[in-house]
Design an enzyme around this catalytic site. Structure first.
Site, PDB file in Angstrom:
ATOM      1  N   MET A  18       0.820  -1.215   0.000  1.00 49.51           N
ATOM      2  CA  MET A  18       0.000   0.000   0.000  1.00 49.51           C
ATOM      3  C   MET A  18       0.854   1.265   0.000  1.00 49.51           C
ATOM      4  O   MET A  18       0.612   2.189  -0.776  1.00 49.51           O
ATOM      5  CB  MET A  18      -0.928   0.021   1.228  1.00 49.51           C
ATOM      6  CG  MET A  18      -1.963  -1.061   1.245  1.00 49.51           C
ATOM      7  SD  MET A  18      -3.093  -1.004  -0.164  1.00 49.51           S
ATOM      8  CE  MET A  18      -4.162   0.356   0.283  1.00 49.51           C
TER       9      MET A  18
ATOM     10  N   ASP B 266      11.039   3.162   5.024  1.00 49.77           N
ATOM     11  CA  ASP B 266      10.826   1.772   5.445  1.00 49.77           C
ATOM     12  C   ASP B 266      11.938   1.426   6.436  1.00 49.77           C
ATOM     13  O   ASP B 266      12.736   2.287   6.812  1.00 49.77           O
ATOM     14  CB  ASP B 266      10.778   0.803   4.247  1.00 49.77           C
ATOM     15  CG  ASP B 266       9.903  -0.421   4.558  1.00 49.77           C
ATOM     16  OD1 ASP B 266      10.262  -1.200   5.466  1.00 49.77           O
ATOM     17  OD2 ASP B 266       8.861  -0.584   3.904  1.00 49.77           O
TER      18      ASP B 266
ATOM     19  N   VAL C 260       2.404   0.613   7.682  1.00 54.84           N
ATOM     20  CA  VAL C 260       3.273  -0.494   8.084  1.00 54.84           C
ATOM     21  C   VAL C 260       2.404  -1.712   8.406  1.00 54.84           C
ATOM     22  O   VAL C 260       1.189  -1.672   8.232  1.00 54.84           O
ATOM     23  CB  VAL C 260       4.181  -0.116   9.295  1.00 54.84           C
ATOM     24  CG1 VAL C 260       5.122   1.010   8.906  1.00 54.84           C
ATOM     25  CG2 VAL C 260       3.360   0.268  10.520  1.00 54.84           C
TER      26      VAL C 260
ATOM     27  N   GLU D 288      -0.008  -4.565   9.781  1.00 53.17           N
ATOM     28  CA  GLU D 288      -1.240  -4.427  10.561  1.00 53.17           C
ATOM     29  C   GLU D 288      -1.035  -5.066  11.938  1.00 53.17           C
ATOM     30  O   GLU D 288      -1.535  -6.162  12.224  1.00 53.17           O
ATOM     31  CB  GLU D 288      -2.392  -5.098   9.781  1.00 53.17           C
ATOM     32  CG  GLU D 288      -3.769  -4.854  10.340  1.00 53.17           C
ATOM     33  CD  GLU D 288      -4.304  -3.454  10.048  1.00 53.17           C
ATOM     34  OE1 GLU D 288      -3.500  -2.531   9.824  1.00 53.17           O
ATOM     35  OE2 GLU D 288      -5.531  -3.298  10.070  1.00 53.17           O
TER      36      GLU D 288
ATOM     37  N   LYS E 289       2.778  -0.574  14.882  1.00 54.64           N
ATOM     38  CA  LYS E 289       2.221   0.753  14.618  1.00 54.64           C
ATOM     39  C   LYS E 289       2.562   1.706  15.769  1.00 54.64           C
ATOM     40  O   LYS E 289       2.889   2.872  15.538  1.00 54.64           O
ATOM     41  CB  LYS E 289       0.706   0.677  14.406  1.00 54.64           C
ATOM     42  CG  LYS E 289       0.324  -0.126  13.148  1.00 54.64           C
ATOM     43  CD  LYS E 289      -0.834   0.465  12.405  1.00 54.64           C
ATOM     44  CE  LYS E 289      -1.384  -0.446  11.324  1.00 54.64           C
ATOM     45  NZ  LYS E 289      -0.910  -0.198   9.980  1.00 54.64           N
TER      46      LYS E 289
ATOM     47  N   SER F  96      -6.566  -1.049   8.118  1.00 58.12           N
ATOM     48  CA  SER F  96      -7.885  -1.430   7.611  1.00 58.12           C
ATOM     49  C   SER F  96      -8.755  -2.061   8.684  1.00 58.12           C
ATOM     50  O   SER F  96      -9.954  -2.167   8.507  1.00 58.12           O
ATOM     51  CB  SER F  96      -7.754  -2.365   6.402  1.00 58.12           C
ATOM     52  OG  SER F  96      -6.713  -3.262   6.568  1.00 58.12           O
TER      53      SER F  96
ATOM     54  N   HIS G 119      -7.952   5.808   4.894  1.00 62.81           N
ATOM     55  CA  HIS G 119      -7.985   4.402   4.468  1.00 62.81           C
ATOM     56  C   HIS G 119      -8.108   4.314   2.952  1.00 62.81           C
ATOM     57  O   HIS G 119      -9.125   4.701   2.368  1.00 62.81           O
ATOM     58  CB  HIS G 119      -9.181   3.714   5.154  1.00 62.81           C
ATOM     59  CG  HIS G 119      -9.282   2.259   4.865  1.00 62.81           C
ATOM     60  ND1 HIS G 119     -10.473   1.598   4.719  1.00 62.81           N
ATOM     61  CD2 HIS G 119      -8.323   1.314   4.681  1.00 62.81           C
ATOM     62  CE1 HIS G 119     -10.250   0.323   4.458  1.00 62.81           C
ATOM     63  NE2 HIS G 119      -8.958   0.125   4.428  1.00 62.81           N
TER      64      HIS G 119
ATOM     65  N   ASN H 265     -15.626  -1.898   4.374  1.00 65.33           N
ATOM     66  CA  ASN H 265     -15.378  -3.317   4.649  1.00 65.33           C
ATOM     67  C   ASN H 265     -16.523  -3.989   5.391  1.00 65.33           C
ATOM     68  O   ASN H 265     -16.777  -5.177   5.217  1.00 65.33           O
ATOM     69  CB  ASN H 265     -14.058  -3.494   5.399  1.00 65.33           C
ATOM     70  CG  ASN H 265     -12.875  -3.326   4.452  1.00 65.33           C
ATOM     71  OD1 ASN H 265     -13.047  -3.348   3.230  1.00 65.33           O
ATOM     72  ND2 ASN H 265     -11.689  -3.119   5.003  1.00 65.33           N
TER      73      ASN H 265
HETATM   74  P1  NAD Z   1       2.925  -4.804   3.477  1.00 65.44           P
HETATM   75  O1  NAD Z   1       3.372  -5.913   4.338  1.00 65.44           O
HETATM   76  O2  NAD Z   1       2.955  -4.991   1.993  1.00 65.44           O
HETATM   77  O3  NAD Z   1       3.812  -3.517   3.783  1.00 65.44           O
HETATM   78  C1  NAD Z   1       4.176  -3.107   5.059  1.00 65.44           C
HETATM   79  C2  NAD Z   1       5.510  -2.400   4.953  1.00 65.44           C
HETATM   80  O4  NAD Z   1       5.794  -1.791   6.205  1.00 65.44           O
HETATM   81  C3  NAD Z   1       6.679  -3.333   4.637  1.00 65.44           C
HETATM   82  O5  NAD Z   1       7.409  -2.810   3.545  1.00 65.44           O
HETATM   83  C4  NAD Z   1       7.508  -3.311   5.906  1.00 65.44           C
HETATM   84  O6  NAD Z   1       8.892  -3.452   5.660  1.00 65.44           O
HETATM   85  C5  NAD Z   1       7.182  -1.941   6.443  1.00 65.44           C
HETATM   86  N1  NAD Z   1       7.438  -1.798   7.868  1.00 65.44           N
HETATM   87  C6  NAD Z   1       7.152  -2.661   8.858  1.00 65.44           C
HETATM   88  N2  NAD Z   1       7.554  -2.166  10.036  1.00 65.44           N
HETATM   89  C7  NAD Z   1       8.114  -0.960   9.786  1.00 65.44           C
HETATM   90  C8  NAD Z   1       8.708   0.045  10.594  1.00 65.44           C
HETATM   91  N3  NAD Z   1       8.812  -0.116  11.910  1.00 65.44           N
HETATM   92  N4  NAD Z   1       9.168   1.164  10.001  1.00 65.44           N
HETATM   93  C9  NAD Z   1       9.056   1.322   8.665  1.00 65.44           C
HETATM   94  N5  NAD Z   1       8.509   0.407   7.867  1.00 65.44           N
HETATM   95  C10 NAD Z   1       8.043  -0.722   8.420  1.00 65.44           C
HETATM   96  O7  NAD Z   1       1.472  -4.411   3.980  1.00 65.44           O
HETATM   97  P2  NAD Z   1       0.309  -3.613   3.216  1.00 65.44           P
HETATM   98  O8  NAD Z   1      -0.600  -4.583   2.572  1.00 65.44           O
HETATM   99  O9  NAD Z   1       0.923  -2.522   2.421  1.00 65.44           O
HETATM  100  O10 NAD Z   1      -0.494  -2.996   4.434  1.00 65.44           O
HETATM  101  C11 NAD Z   1      -0.028  -1.883   5.127  1.00 65.44           C
HETATM  102  C12 NAD Z   1      -1.165  -1.266   5.907  1.00 65.44           C
HETATM  103  O11 NAD Z   1      -2.210  -0.888   5.016  1.00 65.44           O
HETATM  104  C13 NAD Z   1      -1.809  -2.195   6.917  1.00 65.44           C
HETATM  105  O12 NAD Z   1      -2.171  -1.455   8.053  1.00 65.44           O
HETATM  106  C14 NAD Z   1      -3.023  -2.705   6.203  1.00 65.44           C
HETATM  107  O13 NAD Z   1      -4.062  -3.089   7.061  1.00 65.44           O
HETATM  108  C15 NAD Z   1      -3.426  -1.475   5.424  1.00 65.44           C
HETATM  109  N6  NAD Z   1      -4.260  -1.704   4.242  1.00 65.44           N
HETATM  110  C16 NAD Z   1      -3.983  -2.730   3.402  1.00 65.44           C
HETATM  111  C17 NAD Z   1      -4.773  -2.921   2.288  1.00 65.44           C
HETATM  112  C18 NAD Z   1      -4.465  -4.029   1.319  1.00 65.44           C
HETATM  113  O14 NAD Z   1      -5.266  -4.240   0.390  1.00 65.44           O
HETATM  114  N7  NAD Z   1      -3.363  -4.710   1.448  1.00 65.44           N
HETATM  115  C19 NAD Z   1      -5.838  -2.038   2.026  1.00 65.44           C
HETATM  116  C20 NAD Z   1      -6.068  -0.970   2.885  1.00 65.44           C
HETATM  117  C21 NAD Z   1      -5.267  -0.818   3.992  1.00 65.44           C
END
Ligand code: NAD
Length: 736
Positions: free
Chosen positions: A337, A356, A413, A415, A420, A442, A463, A513
């Site tokens: 995301m 990151d 980052v 979930e 967080k 989410s 979101h 959702n």
């Molecule tokens: P993802 O695992 O693809 O990405 C998360 C990223 O965060 C990774 O690159 C990881 O290295 C990084 N990260 C972790 N800890 C960190 C830290 N301490 N400092 C900096 N970076 C850090 O996950 P995603 O699917 O992109 O989801 C991210 C967020 O978005 C979640 O909260 C998720 O619920 C939300 N979200 C996801 C979707 C979806 O369709 N995947 C949709 C809406 C919201």
């Protein structure tokens, strides 16, 4: 004579240049005043012997967006007001009103002097219909030129001569394709379809238009010439015999008969091509008057045109908050995301720092943007220079201190509450006191996450939906302590990236959702009852949903559904989930290893391309199967729409969503809720709350208590209320 919306300058050759440039508006639109002035201009140029011809253009960067929303609104309110008194007289009045634009354009076309439309930018709807009535059309070759008759997208169709002129200029199949899909044409495509005469360099536009007149352009439309034949020879030809029997079937396949305006286009063209032009215009006027009276047109215009524009322009923005020009945005988490959020932000011209855990991960996130840029350049949507400029605005980093001058930071980052928490603390340690922190979570409530913040008033949820670069909706979620400034900054950001926001209060699943999972869970119920999976998917599409619930669950991932069900049990107890759902999903994930599209095995099998996905045959063995003939497809359709609409009604009842426009627009943009209904609440209002409650009672008796109508709905039914009446969004604005 001086006009408020036009200037008229006649040159030494006797060519009047009419420039449409409405004061105080970024885009020209048709209003009653514009039509009055245009009428006066036609009269004046005809009366002036010195004028040999007219070139019509725009003084703005775009040509015109078509009809003004307030004009359309007034048509509806006039009809609604008058209908109660005398339905026949109201319909007649509407018919006359509808004919006004048609008559004006026909007057232009038959005025006796040549008119040329010089199309300098986006030219939509009524504006293109005006151009079609001109004797010549010249379009600029600039990339910004988009030509379309997009009315069908808001439940209408081109009703000012469009259906008659397009089908007399280009072949019927292309005409139908253009108008029933509302697709945009480039200038070159419009020329290839014979809808414009010339495409020239932008600076040659007006000279080329004038030259057409100097070259002796005849002030007569082709269909007013003796012996005119429609391209392809009309409808009594062998080619037409191939097209017309198939056309209604194709339309039905594409729309399931849900869109009266699309069918009306077919009828206008088919019937119009068999009669003289003026009779064709009358046929169009009749169908247009009819379509305007449908619930579909009313609801679609309200949600997809009026409400969407109002929300986009910040209808829910708190008063008194100065507008924020975002100079820098931080995105933390460069994963699936975060990488795309950084891309859309940079695409809006805002510099982004993408953080990151290490620079490699951050750089990889930027790589997603690089891929998207490459794609856009390949498709001709972006130049090399634009792509390079966009990418130069994304700076990958692993150093939080790079966020010290950010106006807004969005975290995306993992979930995970602990991850967080650490990120919120690390960001706040460097964030300027004026900046806002947003979470893209989410599932985690914003109020709970904000407990990790020292400045909960500046903490908010933003979101996004995936794929971020395509989805137009963003949910803005308010924690208990979120302050007005945070809302204003979040909405300014969403506006800057050109997405439509809905503002909702904190709850499990927020708005979108919550509704999406109702849709998916209804499909689980059907599977468990033994309804064949193909029937489930087809019924959903026939109800107007763009993606079947099982295919959607595969996209979302079945193991995510599994995780959410488990988390719900952990937080709210066993009773909060249906044990049969838990059993179904557990079996799929744990026993069958079917996680969804991500491992090519879900409700569907996903063979390597180019083979297409197909429903997993093993689904038939999970539950005893019913015969398709024993299942009523209309009831399946109702169950999908009703379960979602009920959930939307619950979010209003619980105060999660406070404005019906947001539930409607959110349901269409968020998960494609049957657009012809105007959205989940308009679906209820459209049939009447009383009828909806009766339907819920009937479904509850047959399919379970989750269909029981809520207290609010029963109260509204008893009082004869609607959502837009009881929760009138305009009253909220006035009271604020
Ligand atoms: P993802 O695992 O693809 O990405 C998360 C990223 O965060 C990774 O690159 C990881 O290295 C990084 N990260 C972790 N800890 C960190 C830290 N301490 N400092 C900096 N970076 C850090 O996950 P995603 O699917 O992109 O989801 C991210 C967020 O978005 C979640 O909260 C998720 O619920 C939300 N979200 C996801 C979707 C979806 O369709 N995947 C949709 C809406 C919201």
């Amino acid at each position: 004579m001086a006009y408020a919306n036009f200037t008229v300058e006649t040159d030494a050759d006797g060519i009047a240049l009419v420039t449409w440039d409405m004061p105080g508006k970024s885009m020209n639109v048709f209003t009653a005043e514009v039509m009055d002035e245009l009428n006066a201009i036609i009269d004046a140029t005809v009366a002036d012997a010195a004028v040999k011809g007219v070139v019509f253009t725009s003084g703005k960067s775009s040509f015109s967006g078509g009809a003004d929303l307030s004009m359309i609104k007034s048509m509806f309110s006039l009809y609604q007001d008058e209908k109660a008194k005398d339905p026949a007289a109201a319909a007649q009045k509407l018919f006359n009103l509808v004919g006004r634009m048609t008559g004006l354009f026909r007057k232009l076309e038959t005025c006796g002097k040549p008119w040329v439309s010089a199309i300098n930018g986006t030219c939509m709807g009524g504006a293109f219909e005006l151009s079609l009535a001109c004797h010549g059309r010249v379009a600029s070759s600039a990339k910004s030129v988009k030509i379309a008759l997009p009315e069908v997208k808001v439940g209408l169709f081109p009703g000012a001569g469009g259906t008659q002129r397009v089908s007399r200029l280009t072949d019927a199949q292309s005409a139908l394709q253009m108008m029933t899909t509302g697709q945009s044409l480039t200038a070159a495509r419009a020329k290839a379809m014979n809808l414009v005469h010339q495409v020239v360099e932008p600076d040659q536009l007006v000279p080329a238009a004038k030259q057409m007149i100097k070259d002796g352009l005849k002030p007569v439309a082709p269909w007013d010439e003796k012996g005119f034949k429609a391209p392809g020879g009309g409808i009594w030809t062998p080619a037409a015999a191939q097209l017309w029997p198939a056309a209604p079937a194709i339309l039905r396949r594409e729309t399931s008969g849900n869109y009266p305006a699309a069918l009306a286009i077919l009828k206008c063209v088919y019937e119009g091509l068999q009669v003289p032009f003026d009779t064709g215009l009358k046929i169009e006027q009749r169908y247009f008057t009819h379509v305007l009276q449908t619930t579909e047109a009313y609801s679609m215009i309200r949600s997809l045109f009026i409400s969407m524009q109002e929300l986009g322009k910040g209808a829910r923005r708190p008063a008194g908050q100065p507008k924020t020009e975002l100079k820098k945005v931080g995105v933390v988490g460069a994963g699936f995301m975060g990488a795309s959020i950084a891309y859309v932000t940079a695409a809006a011209g805002i510099p982004v720092t993408l953080i990151d855990r290490d620079i490699e991960a951050a750089t990889k996130g930027k790589g997603v943007g690089e891929g998207l840029v490459k794609d856009s350049i390949g498709k001709g949507r972006m130049t090399q220079d634009e792509g390079a400029a966009l990418l130069s605005r994304i700076t990958p980093s692993a150093d939080y201190s790079d966020l010290k001058d950010a106006d807004l930071v969005i975290e995306a980052v993992f979930e995970d509450r602990e991850v967080k928490k650490a990120v919120i603390e690390a960001v706040e340690a460097v964030l300027p006191p004026t900046a806002i922190f947003a979470s893209n979570t989410s599932t985690l409530p914003i109020t709970g996450l904000a407990k990790n913040s020292k400045r909960p008033a500046d903490f908010i949820g933003v979101h996004f939906f995936s794929p971020v670069e395509k989805m137009m909706l963003t949910e803005v979620i308010l924690g208990k302590e979120t302050g007005d400034r945070a809302i204003a900054v979040a909405l300014d950001y969403v506006a800057a990236i050109k997405k439509t926001p809905i503002v909702v209060n904190d709850t499990r699943g927020f708005f979108v959702n919550r509704c999406v999972f109702r849709y998916i869970h209804e499909a689980y119920d059907m599977l468990i009852e033994g309804v064949p999976a193909a029937m489930i998917e087809n019924a959903a599409k026939m109800a107007g949903m763009p993606v079947g619930p099982l295919a959607l669950n595969d996209e979302v991932a079945i193991d995510l559904s599994y995780k959410i069900l488990k988390a719900t049990v952990a937080d709210l107890g066993e009773k909060a989930v249906d044990p049969r759902h838990m059993q179904l999903v557990t079996g799929l994930v744990e026993r069958e290893g079917r996680l969804g599209r991500k491992n090519s095995k879900g409700f569907y099998d996903y063979p390597p391309k180019p083979a297409k996905k197909s429903l997993w045959p093993g689904l038939k063995n999970l539950y005893p199967q019913k015969k398709a003939d024993d299942v009523d497809v209309n009831v399946l359709k109702q169950r999908f729409l009703v379960t979602i609409a009920l959930e939307a009604a619950r979010t209003i009842e619980e105060g999660i969503v406070t404005d019906p426009r947001e539930a409607d627009v959110g349901s269409i943009l968020g998960f494609g809720f049957a657009p012809y209904t105007g959205g989940a609440l308009s679906y209820i209002d459209g049939m009447g709350v009383k009828a909806f409650v009766d339907l819920c009672d009937k479904l509850a008796a047959a399919y379970g208590p989750h269909f029981q109508p809520t207290a609010l709905l029963k109260d509204m039914a008893a009082k004869g209320e609607t959502f837009y009446g009881r929760f009138d969004p305009y009253r909220v604005v006035k009271a604020a």
